[in-house]
Motif scaffolding. Structure first.
Motif, short mmCIF file in Angstrom:
data_model
loop_
_atom_site.label_atom_id
_atom_site.label_comp_id
_atom_site.label_asym_id
_atom_site.label_seq_id
_atom_site.Cartn_x
_atom_site.Cartn_y
_atom_site.Cartn_z
N HIS A 1 48.82 23.12 -14.58
CA HIS A 1 49.95 22.28 -14.97
C HIS A 1 51.29 22.69 -14.33
O HIS A 1 52.25 21.93 -14.39
CB HIS A 1 50.12 22.29 -16.50
N SER A 2 51.33 23.88 -13.71
CA SER A 2 52.62 24.38 -13.24
C SER A 2 52.74 24.47 -11.72
O SER A 2 53.84 24.50 -11.18
CB SER A 2 52.89 25.76 -13.82
N GLY A 3 51.60 24.58 -11.01
CA GLY A 3 51.64 24.80 -9.56
C GLY A 3 51.69 26.27 -9.20
O GLY A 3 51.74 26.62 -8.01
N LEU A 4 51.67 27.16 -10.21
CA LEU A 4 51.63 28.59 -9.95
C LEU A 4 50.24 29.01 -9.47
O LEU A 4 49.24 28.42 -9.88
CB LEU A 4 51.98 29.38 -11.21
N ASN A 5 50.19 30.02 -8.60
CA ASN A 5 48.90 30.59 -8.26
C ASN A 5 48.53 31.61 -9.33
O ASN A 5 49.28 31.82 -10.30
CB ASN A 5 48.92 31.21 -6.86
N ALA B 1 51.05 32.93 -12.15
CA ALA B 1 50.82 32.57 -13.55
C ALA B 1 50.79 33.82 -14.42
O ALA B 1 51.36 33.86 -15.51
CB ALA B 1 49.53 31.79 -13.68
N LYS B 2 50.11 34.86 -13.91
CA LYS B 2 50.02 36.11 -14.68
C LYS B 2 51.40 36.75 -14.84
O LYS B 2 51.75 37.25 -15.92
CB LYS B 2 49.06 37.08 -14.00
N LYS B 3 52.17 36.76 -13.79
CA LYS B 3 53.51 37.34 -13.85
C LYS B 3 54.39 36.60 -14.84
O LYS B 3 55.15 37.21 -15.61
CB LYS B 3 54.14 37.30 -12.46
N PHE B 4 54.29 35.27 -14.84
CA PHE B 4 55.09 34.46 -15.75
C PHE B 4 54.69 34.71 -17.20
O PHE B 4 55.55 34.95 -18.07
CB PHE B 4 54.93 32.98 -15.41
N ILE B 5 53.39 34.70 -17.50
CA ILE B 5 52.92 34.90 -18.87
C ILE B 5 53.26 36.31 -19.35
O ILE B 5 53.68 36.52 -20.49
CB ILE B 5 51.41 34.63 -18.97
N ASP B 6 53.11 37.30 -18.46
CA ASP B 6 53.45 38.68 -18.84
C ASP B 6 54.92 38.80 -19.23
O ASP B 6 55.26 39.56 -20.15
CB ASP B 6 53.16 39.63 -17.67
N TYR C 1 55.70 33.17 -8.70
CA TYR C 1 56.72 33.05 -9.75
C TYR C 1 58.01 33.69 -9.24
O TYR C 1 58.03 34.88 -8.91
CB TYR C 1 56.25 33.76 -11.02
N ILE C 2 59.09 32.92 -9.13
CA ILE C 2 60.33 33.42 -8.53
C ILE C 2 61.55 33.25 -9.45
O ILE C 2 62.69 33.47 -9.02
CB ILE C 2 60.62 32.73 -7.18
N TYR D 1 67.43 26.51 -11.45
CA TYR D 1 67.01 27.43 -10.39
C TYR D 1 65.50 27.28 -10.20
O TYR D 1 64.77 26.93 -11.13
CB TYR D 1 67.37 28.88 -10.74
N PRO D 2 65.01 27.51 -8.98
CA PRO D 2 63.58 27.36 -8.72
C PRO D 2 62.78 28.42 -9.48
O PRO D 2 63.20 29.58 -9.59
CB PRO D 2 63.46 27.60 -7.21
N GLU D 3 61.63 28.01 -10.00
CA GLU D 3 60.76 28.93 -10.73
C GLU D 3 59.45 29.18 -9.99
O GLU D 3 58.80 30.21 -10.20
CB GLU D 3 60.44 28.37 -12.12
N VAL D 4 59.06 28.23 -9.13
CA VAL D 4 57.79 28.33 -8.42
C VAL D 4 58.05 28.20 -6.93
O VAL D 4 58.71 27.26 -6.49
CB VAL D 4 56.80 27.23 -8.87
N SER D 5 57.55 29.15 -6.14
CA SER D 5 57.75 29.10 -4.70
C SER D 5 56.80 28.11 -4.06
O SER D 5 55.90 27.56 -4.72
CB SER D 5 57.53 30.49 -4.09
N TYR D 6 56.97 27.88 -2.76
CA TYR D 6 56.12 26.94 -2.04
C TYR D 6 54.66 27.34 -2.08
O TYR D 6 53.76 26.48 -2.04
CB TYR D 6 56.59 26.81 -0.59
N ASP D 7 54.37 28.65 -2.19
CA ASP D 7 52.97 29.12 -2.20
C ASP D 7 52.48 29.50 -3.59
O ASP D 7 51.46 30.17 -3.74
CB ASP D 7 52.79 30.28 -1.23
#
Length: 430
Positions: free
Chosen positions: A395-399, A403-408, A250-251, A241-247
């Motif tokens: 390294h991930s393409g997250l903004n 990135a903060k949402k993912f790490i949290d 974190y999805i 499943y997608p983890e990073v949106s086009y912009d």
């Protein structure tokens, strides 16, 4: 199957429905314009903005409905029952959409944008999922109408027989006994000859059906390659499943919905109160030979994509003209990724300089790999032990927000800890 108008040949019905939908959508567009004026005068800026987005989508649907090739746009197959049921829904949805908009105009109540948006979503799906007519279901239609005419003919003969027998009985009662023999010659008890009209009807059904077969079914080799490709994509869509949106958002915490058919694979993520698709990844069979046709189709599709929405679209064909491939390698749009897949050459063609194309190519290719976000974090820890949000973004393409949402989320799961140091840094929990 409920009683259907068998006098309307499937391909004739499909073309008539296209025209009806085109007219209904044009009428809806004009009503939406008036509805926008109404909400603007009421200073309801939020509703006005949402209606303008819906107007843009309807404009794109009108452009698609103008194209005759829509009749073979369907990516689904089905029997003749499913075809007629699908066509009924195809007409019903824009009818309900027009009624909903007209009701909103007529009442003084708040506009139910959700109901309108939901119908536009169904209309959009209706365009891309019409059942494609094949030799098999056209033959099924021929058999159905042949059986119907045979049943009608038998019923007509039964009624005629009853009338003849009744007339004969009445005549015998009024005629002297010596004339009965002659009378029986005049009124035979049963006639089983078929009329010329019946023969002509049967002949016309066969010739009409043959005339309406627009194309042969796919040859065995192409069909085998198509099913193989669809099966590979199916495994990807079901297991990833997608983890990073086009912009860069974190999805991975959102619901990833997968829809399958014999000639298509689609994945989507919806969000918000109105459940609007924020991401659509679509692969389906689409045979186009003219470069101009595909350019117009893609431009029309691009015009329907809303703000904060991204579509990654792949057309599948047995082979593609070189001019179309050259154009696909240059096409770029901020909210529409476009790919074409050549079955015979196992070749996925797209603009590789477009960052979002590179991000979503995994979902259209037969191979391809992608690192999960947790794998990226593991590698950062292995390389440096400690890392910060900037490392994740790089390294991930997250903004930054993504990135903060993912790490949290990992910290909450106690997979990581914030060790602080001079600034927020993270490492694996002990």
């Amino acid at each position: 199957m409920k009683d259907m108008d068998l006098e309307s040949h499937p391909t004739t019905l499909q073309e008539e429905n296209r025209k009806k939908v085109h007219e209904l959508l044009k009428n809806t567009h004009s009503r939406i314009e008036k509805l926008i004026q109404k909400t603007y005068q009421q200073k309801d800026s939020a509703t006005t903005s949402q209606l303008r987005q819906l107007r843009t989508r309807i404009t794109g649907l009108i452009a698609e409905a103008e194209k005759k090739e829509l009749d073979s746009f369907g990516s689904h197959t089905g029997n003749i029952d499913e075809f007629y049921e699908n066509e009924e829904r195809f007409i019903e949805t824009p009818t309900l959409l027009l009624q909903e908009v007209e009701n909103a105009l007529a009442t003084g109540e708040n506009v139910d944008v959700f109901a309108i948006s939901d119908l536009v979503d169904k209309m959009d799906m209706g365009f891309s999922h019409r059942i494609e007519l094949t030799n098999k279901n056209l033959s099924e239609y021929e058999n159905r109408i042949g059986s119907k005419k045979q049943a009608e003919r038998e019923e007509r003969e039964r009624q005629e027989k009853e009338i003849r027998e009744k007339e004969q009985k009445e005549a015998e009662e009024k005629t002297p006994a010596e004339d009965k023999t002659e009378m029986s010659k005049t009124f035979p008890s049963e006639i089983k000859t078929s009329s010329t009209d019946d023969i002509e009807d049967e002949t016309s059904v066969t010739s009409d059906t043959q005339a309406h077969i627009k194309k042969d079914e796919l040859d065995t080799e192409t069909l085998s390659k198509l099913y193989s490709y669809i099966n590979i994509l199916e495994q990807k869509f079901e297991n990833h499943y997608p983890e990073v949106s086009y912009d860069g958002e974190y999805i991975a915490d959102k619901q990833w919905k997968v829809e399958l058919s014999k000639k298509s694979v689609r994945g989507s993520i919806k969000e918000g109160r109105f459940k609007t698709p924020m991401l659509i990844v679509d692969n389906y069979w689409k045979s186009i030979e003219d470069k101009r046709d595909i350019i117009e189709m893609i431009q029309a599709k691009a015009s329907t994509i809303e703000q904060n929405q991204y579509v990654s679209l792949c057309f599948i064909n047995s082979s593609w003209d070189q001019n179309i491939k050259d154009w696909a390698r240059t096409y770029s749009h901020q909210r529409l990724g476009f790919f074409i897949y050549d079955l015979l050459e196992d070749d996925l063609v797209y603009n590789e300089t477009d960052e979002n194309n590179r991000k979503f190519a995994f979902w259209h290719s037969t191979n391809g790999t992608r690192s999960k976000l947790t794998q990226i974090v593991d590698q950062l820890i292995e390389d440096e032990e400690y890392f910060d949000l900037n490392d994740v973004m790089e390294h991930s393409g997250l903004n930054l927000r993504g990135a903060k949402k993912f790490i949290d989320s990992l910290v909450k799961k106690k997979a990581l800890i914030d060790v602080g140091l001079d600034s927020p840094k993270y490492t694996r929990s002990k």
